[in-house]
Motif scaffolding. Structure first.
Motif, mmCIF file in Angstrom:
data_model
loop_
_atom_site.group_PDB
_atom_site.id
_atom_site.type_symbol
_atom_site.label_atom_id
_atom_site.label_comp_id
_atom_site.label_asym_id
_atom_site.label_seq_id
_atom_site.Cartn_x
_atom_site.Cartn_y
_atom_site.Cartn_z
ATOM 1 N N ARG A 1 0.562 -1.331 0.210
ATOM 2 C CA ARG A 1 0.043 0.147 0.190
ATOM 3 C C ARG A 1 0.915 1.312 0.061
ATOM 4 N NH1 ARG A 1 -3.252 -1.008 5.034
ATOM 5 N NH2 ARG A 1 -3.940 1.275 4.683
ATOM 6 N N CYS A 2 1.884 1.278 0.697
ATOM 7 C CA CYS A 2 2.808 2.354 0.636
ATOM 8 C C CYS A 2 3.432 2.539 -0.582
ATOM 9 C CB CYS A 2 3.968 1.981 1.683
ATOM 10 S SG CYS A 2 3.622 2.491 3.424
ATOM 11 N N ILE A 3 3.639 1.245 -1.307
ATOM 12 C CA ILE A 3 4.286 1.393 -2.955
ATOM 13 C C ILE A 3 3.310 2.223 -3.756
ATOM 14 C CG2 ILE A 3 4.772 0.174 -4.841
ATOM 15 C CD1 ILE A 3 6.113 -1.930 -3.120
ATOM 16 N N LYS A 4 1.575 2.145 -3.463
ATOM 17 C CA LYS A 4 0.879 2.659 -4.029
ATOM 18 C C LYS A 4 0.720 4.297 -3.635
ATOM 19 C CE LYS A 4 -1.700 -1.643 -4.382
ATOM 20 N NZ LYS A 4 -2.825 -2.195 -3.934
ATOM 21 N N ASN A 5 1.545 4.697 -2.925
ATOM 22 C CA ASN A 5 1.514 6.042 -2.489
ATOM 23 C C ASN A 5 -0.056 6.101 -1.353
ATOM 24 O OD1 ASN A 5 3.602 7.671 -2.489
ATOM 25 N ND2 ASN A 5 3.528 7.679 -4.743
ATOM 26 N N GLU A 6 -0.253 5.249 -0.803
ATOM 27 C CA GLU A 6 -1.519 5.585 0.027
ATOM 28 C C GLU A 6 -1.006 6.379 1.277
ATOM 29 O OE1 GLU A 6 -4.180 2.323 1.291
ATOM 30 O OE2 GLU A 6 -4.229 1.442 -1.010
ATOM 31 N N ALA A 7 -1.704 7.589 1.419
ATOM 32 C CA ALA A 7 -1.364 8.386 2.648
ATOM 33 C C ALA A 7 -1.650 7.921 3.836
ATOM 34 C CB ALA A 7 -1.927 9.620 2.472
ATOM 35 N N LYS A 8 -2.692 6.848 4.030
ATOM 36 C CA LYS A 8 -3.043 6.341 5.233
ATOM 37 C C LYS A 8 -1.843 5.117 5.510
ATOM 38 C CE LYS A 8 -7.842 6.028 6.151
ATOM 39 N NZ LYS A 8 -9.202 5.423 6.240
ATOM 40 N N ALA A 9 -1.333 4.437 4.662
ATOM 41 C CA ALA A 9 -0.546 3.343 4.822
ATOM 42 C C ALA A 9 0.942 3.981 5.254
ATOM 43 C CB ALA A 9 -0.500 2.575 3.555
ATOM 44 N N GLN A 10 1.218 5.079 4.480
ATOM 45 C CA GLN A 10 2.459 5.900 4.731
ATOM 46 C C GLN A 10 2.371 6.370 6.431
ATOM 47 O OE1 GLN A 10 2.619 8.891 1.979
ATOM 48 N NE2 GLN A 10 3.763 7.686 0.372
ATOM 49 N N LYS A 11 1.240 6.851 6.921
ATOM 50 C CA LYS A 11 1.153 7.144 8.144
ATOM 51 C C LYS A 11 1.313 6.117 9.089
ATOM 52 C CE LYS A 11 -0.195 9.973 11.553
ATOM 53 N NZ LYS A 11 0.772 10.307 12.635
ATOM 54 N N GLN A 12 0.627 5.005 8.771
ATOM 55 C CA GLN A 12 0.811 3.830 9.601
ATOM 56 C C GLN A 12 2.209 3.222 9.704
ATOM 57 O OE1 GLN A 12 -2.406 1.242 7.873
ATOM 58 N NE2 GLN A 12 -2.073 -0.327 9.585
ATOM 59 N N LEU A 13 2.707 3.118 8.667
ATOM 60 C CA LEU A 13 4.432 2.653 8.665
ATOM 61 C C LEU A 13 5.212 3.704 9.340
ATOM 62 C CD1 LEU A 13 6.101 0.386 7.340
ATOM 63 C CD2 LEU A 13 6.667 2.240 5.690
ATOM 64 N N TYR A 14 4.866 4.850 9.288
ATOM 65 C CA TYR A 14 5.614 5.969 10.118
ATOM 66 C C TYR A 14 5.638 5.586 11.553
ATOM 67 C CZ TYR A 14 6.985 10.411 12.323
ATOM 68 O OH TYR A 14 7.421 11.268 13.291
ATOM 69 N N ASP A 15 3.916 5.384 12.054
ATOM 70 C CA ASP A 15 3.791 5.274 13.436
ATOM 71 C C ASP A 15 4.306 4.056 13.966
ATOM 72 O OD1 ASP A 15 2.420 7.502 13.714
ATOM 73 O OD2 ASP A 15 0.737 6.883 13.059
ATOM 74 N N LEU A 16 4.310 2.980 13.159
ATOM 75 C CA LEU A 16 4.810 1.873 13.462
ATOM 76 C C LEU A 16 6.348 1.843 13.743
ATOM 77 C CD1 LEU A 16 3.509 -1.191 13.706
ATOM 78 C CD2 LEU A 16 4.417 -1.601 11.475
ATOM 79 N N CYS A 17 6.898 2.401 13.144
ATOM 80 C CA CYS A 17 8.682 2.453 13.135
ATOM 81 C C CYS A 17 9.149 3.503 13.762
ATOM 82 C CB CYS A 17 9.191 2.316 11.793
ATOM 83 S SG CYS A 17 8.349 0.928 10.689
ATOM 84 N N LYS A 18 8.353 4.616 14.002
ATOM 85 C CA LYS A 18 9.032 5.972 14.235
ATOM 86 C C LYS A 18 10.358 5.749 15.338
ATOM 87 C CE LYS A 18 5.044 7.724 16.733
ATOM 88 N NZ LYS A 18 4.104 8.611 17.011
ATOM 89 N N SER A 19 9.529 5.317 16.633
ATOM 90 C CA SER A 19 10.279 5.123 17.740
ATOM 91 C C SER A 19 11.612 4.352 17.494
ATOM 92 C CB SER A 19 9.642 4.504 19.058
ATOM 93 O OG SER A 19 8.564 5.278 19.352
ATOM 94 N N GLN A 20 11.625 3.433 17.095
ATOM 95 C CA GLN A 20 12.728 2.468 16.559
ATOM 96 C C GLN A 20 13.694 3.216 15.764
ATOM 97 O OE1 GLN A 20 11.822 -1.550 16.797
ATOM 98 N NE2 GLN A 20 14.022 -1.965 16.989
ATOM 99 N N MET A 21 13.270 3.838 14.806
ATOM 100 C CA MET A 21 14.034 4.619 13.771
ATOM 101 C C MET A 21 14.591 5.740 14.489
ATOM 102 S SD MET A 21 13.954 2.450 11.649
ATOM 103 C CE MET A 21 13.471 0.875 11.306
ATOM 104 N N TYR A 22 13.953 6.429 15.349
ATOM 105 C CA TYR A 22 14.407 7.684 16.101
ATOM 106 C C TYR A 22 15.688 7.124 16.735
ATOM 107 C CZ TYR A 22 14.379 12.143 18.541
ATOM 108 O OH TYR A 22 14.818 13.272 19.203
#
Lengths: 288, 184
Positions: free
Chosen positions: B12-33
């Motif tokens: 879904r992120c590959i399809k540029n879905e904004a919702k999916a991008q936000k979901q991926l961000y929320d999922l990984c943000k802490s670890q990546m930060y």
């Protein structure tokens, strides 16, 4: 230094380290993502995902869509241009912070001694001369002397912001003034030197009950205020007292003995003849 | 430890879905930060690297081959972002070498009690070159060959940088403690 121990500790502590990032980050990402999506990305990726028959339709539709978007973008060109510019500037990373900045912060000095100096009187050598014959020359030399004193005063102000008292009497009867480098000036005395006489902090003690240096006691006399505090290297308060005779026995508050190593001693005090409260710091080595 | 990232979310992120991008961000943000903080001089820099990294991830996610974990792939992007961020600062590396050893009284300090906060404080103070090698080797677990490849240096340099990085870390840590006690 064992090489691996540091690596192991670092890995153990930081492998799963996942702090909450600052809140504003997503909005920046979102803008950039929208920007990218608004450009070519959307069209190509949607072609990829069309069903098998859709591909043939797409071949027909694409030129039309391109033409449409061409006219559409032309109309709104100015609008989108400014919009893109705005978001682009927001996304831009801030200039890199100079690392030297951070390294400077580590060199904070705890004590900044106030330097005070006092010129009590200038000692000027004189030899008797014939006053009648040398009236003019006397006045000029005195002027010269005065200039010398102001020079001295300025020098001292620059070096130590000192309070200077010049005794003009000294110049009164003198002639044949010797240049200022021969005048005796009391050297500036730093606060630390003053304190050394009143308060004595030793830098090591051994609380092992052998009768020698078992307690850490600060030597101080004629004080009207006294407070001793001892911190460990993590800046945790280990011990404090207002009684100069109590001394630290090298234990935690719960009675357990402290580790061998360095501690920081801070004494806040005021002597009977002092106007202000003073502080003195020192490193303390605990030995056993 | 590892993140649960569904392949569908990536699609879904590959399809540029904004919702999916936000979901991926929320999922990984802490670890990546967490990764960004380890590789940066300050929290401001870490923030910038986090933002740059996610922008890069969303624009290049269609290049993700599907081999290896998404998490590892993302981490690698953040590390590269940090490297790019500090490439300009390479000149400073030589300057931090002058830090000399500290007084003997502090050799008894052990690392046993060091906290995460202290580790990060020390890491942030280190020159980017040393910090990167130490991170890559000790925490990410890359080999010297891999590090040499990533940093475009040779293997011997990687090894010597690592041993110096460890020394610099200890010195900075001692300095951190010493700051409190130095009464002069």
């Amino acid at each position: 230094m064992e090489d691996n121990s540091l690596d192991i500790i670092l890995k153990k502590q930081l492998q799963n380290y996942a702090p909450e990032p600052p809140s504003g980050v997503w909005s920046g990402i979102e803008k950039a993502a929208n920007n990218a999506a608004g450009n070519s990305g959307n069209i190509f990726s949607s072609i990829k995902n069309l069903a098998w028959f859709g591909k043939t339709v797409a071949v027909l539709v694409v030129p039309a869509a391109v033409a449409l978007t061409y006219f559409a973008t032309k109309q709104t060109e100015n609008a989108t241009k400014t919009e893109q510019n705005i978001s682009a500037s927001q996304v831009k990373p801030e200039p890199i912070i100079d690392i030297q900045k951070t390294s400077i912060q580590t060199e904070t000095i705890l004590i900044k001694p106030k330097v005070k100096s006092k010129i009590k009187a200038a000692e000027i050598k004189s030899t008797p001369i014939n006053l009648v014959e040398n009236v003019a020359s006397i006045s000029t030399t005195i002027d010269a002397a005065k200039i010398d004193f102001t020079k001295v005063a300025i020098d001292n102000v620059i070096h130590s912001a000192a309070k200077i008292e010049v005794a003009p009497k000294a110049v009164k009867h003198n002639s044949n003034v010797v240049p200022s480098n021969n005048t005796a000036i009391q050297k500036p005395v730093s606060d630390n030197q003053l304190q050394d006489d009143a308060v004595v902090l030793t830098n090591a003690f051994s609380p092992d009950n052998d009768g020698l240096n078992d307690k850490y006691i600060v030597k101080i006399e004629n004080e009207k205020l006294f407070h001793l505090s001892i911190y460990n290297f993590k800046n945790e308060l280990i011990f404090e007292t207002d009684d100069k005779n109590e001394g630290w026995d090298g234990n935690y508050k719960n009675g357990l003995p402290c580790e061998v190593g360095m501690y920081a001693v801070t004494v806040v005090y005021q002597l009977n003849n002092q106007q202000e409260v003073r502080t003195k710091n020192r490193g303390l080595n605990l030995l056993r | 430890m590892s993140l649960q990232i569904e392949p569908e979310l990536i699609q879904r992120c590959i399809k540029n879905e904004a919702k999916a991008q936000k979901q991926l961000y929320d999922l990984c943000k802490s670890q990546m930060y967490g990764v960004c903080v380890r590789y940066s001089n300050s929290s401001d820099d870490a923030r910038d690297i986090l933002q740059e990294g996610f922008i890069k991830i969303f624009s290049k996610i269609n290049q993700y081959s599907g081999k290896g974990s998404v998490e590892g792939w993302m981490k690698r992007i953040f590390i590269n972002c940090a490297l790019e961020h500090y490439r300009v600062n390479k000149v400073y590396q030589a300057q931090s070498d002058v830090d000399t050893a500290w007084s003997v009284g502090f050799d008894s300090f052990s690392l046993e009690k060091i906290s995460i906060k202290e580790i990060l404080e020390v890491l942030n103070k280190m020159a980017p070159g040393y910090r990167t090698v130490l991170n890559l080797y000790a925490i990410e677990g890359y080999s010297h060959a891999e590090i040499a490849d990533m940093l475009e240096i040779n293997e011997g340099t990687s090894k010597s940088q690592l041993s110096r990085a460890r020394k610099v870390f200890m010195e900075e840590y001692k300095k951190l403690n010493n700051n409190l006690v130095s009464g002069r």
